[in-house]
Design a protein around this motif. Sequence first.
Motif, PDB file in Angstrom:
ATOM      1  N   PRO A 140      50.125  50.922  25.127  1.00 30.02           N
ATOM      2  CA  PRO A 140      49.548  50.850  26.475  1.00 30.02           C
ATOM      3  C   PRO A 140      49.950  49.560  27.185  1.00 30.02           C
ATOM      4  N   VAL A 143      48.033  49.185  33.238  1.00 28.80           N
ATOM      5  CA  VAL A 143      46.641  49.411  33.615  1.00 28.80           C
ATOM      6  C   VAL A 143      46.675  49.994  35.028  1.00 28.80           C
ATOM      7  N   GLU A 156      44.392  61.413  34.771  1.00 30.40           N
ATOM      8  CA  GLU A 156      44.191  61.820  33.371  1.00 30.40           C
ATOM      9  C   GLU A 156      44.907  63.145  33.096  1.00 30.40           C
ATOM     10  N   ARG A 199      46.679  53.265  30.989  1.00 31.00           N
ATOM     11  CA  ARG A 199      45.217  53.310  30.821  1.00 31.00           C
ATOM     12  C   ARG A 199      44.612  53.298  32.222  1.00 31.00           C
ATOM     13  N   ASP A 213      41.423  43.358  33.667  1.00 32.71           N
ATOM     14  CA  ASP A 213      41.836  43.070  32.300  1.00 32.71           C
ATOM     15  C   ASP A 213      42.053  41.561  32.202  1.00 32.71           C
TER      16      ASP A 213
END
Length: 286
Positions: A140, A143, A156, A199, A213
């Motif tokens: 990953p 973001v 998604e 993500r 993050d």
Amino acid sequence: MTNPARSSAPADRLPNAHLAEILSLVRTRHGLDLSGYRRGTIERRLRTAMIAAGASSSAAYLDRLRADRRLAGDLLARLTVKVSRFYRDAAAVERVREALAARLAAAPGRLAVWSAGCARGEEPYTLAMILDDLGAPAGPDVVATDVAPDALAAAEVATYPAAALIELPRAYRDRHLTPVLGSGGAGFRVHPSIRARVRALRHDLSTARAPPDPRRFDLVACRNTLIYFQPALQRRALELLLDALAPGALLWLGPAEWPAGLGGGRLEVLDRRARLFRAIGGSADA
Ligand SMILES: C[S@@+](CC[C@H](N)C(=O)[O-])C[C@H]1O[C@@H](n2cnc3c(N)ncnc32)[C@H](O)[C@@H]1O
């Protein structure tokens, strides 16, 4: 003298009190504060929502909104403009690809990317395909954030109509997407290897106090999103984006966006046409 029937008709400027209450309902029910957004966009979108709901005036729409909780969800989905596509503005994407390649060559390893205002995932998946293509280690690394729950849900699912792929080079499409036939008709699904790089999470650029993050990013892409904000909110959101950049990292904005005062001198222009900037300090290899 004003005619109250006329002043609340959808074709006119919406009465301030109605607009304020509608936005307040969106804020209390969905946590999105639209007070710093450009009023013209909000009003245009609101009128479309009123027509779709069959409301003949802002007063009638407000009554419906108070009574029907789901309508505020529909309104939120309409107020957040999610127009996007893969490889959007191909020449600018190529420039970003070059800059990422240079950064990877200077410091091999995982690159961290933040796509802020990611819509349905077209932009973060494009960036994930580029990282894959450049040989960045799997895992990953992108973001993807947005304030709209329907955008994140679509990211998604990661299935898109052919129209979303018109700028995507054929080789990328063949390598990273599979044709599928779903309830919405024919489309293309992003491969699991690319989905695993991304993500998706909710993050609101207008109220967040920190980036999504704690990592410092090599690239922050925030394209065609600040344009919907009034100048004060643009400045606030830009500060957040700048705080997320690693030394020498890249900031990528949309073609109609420019960081006021080059972020108080924290940025230099890497490519004006591509709206690509670099955080001052650190590597200058891009
Ligand atoms: C026009 S799309 C841009 C998509 C993509 N970046 C591109 O350029 O193709 C703007 C996106 O910003 C999101 N957005 C609007 N307000 C936001 C906020 N306060 N915080 C995060 N995202 C927001 C919208 O939901 C929408 O998905």
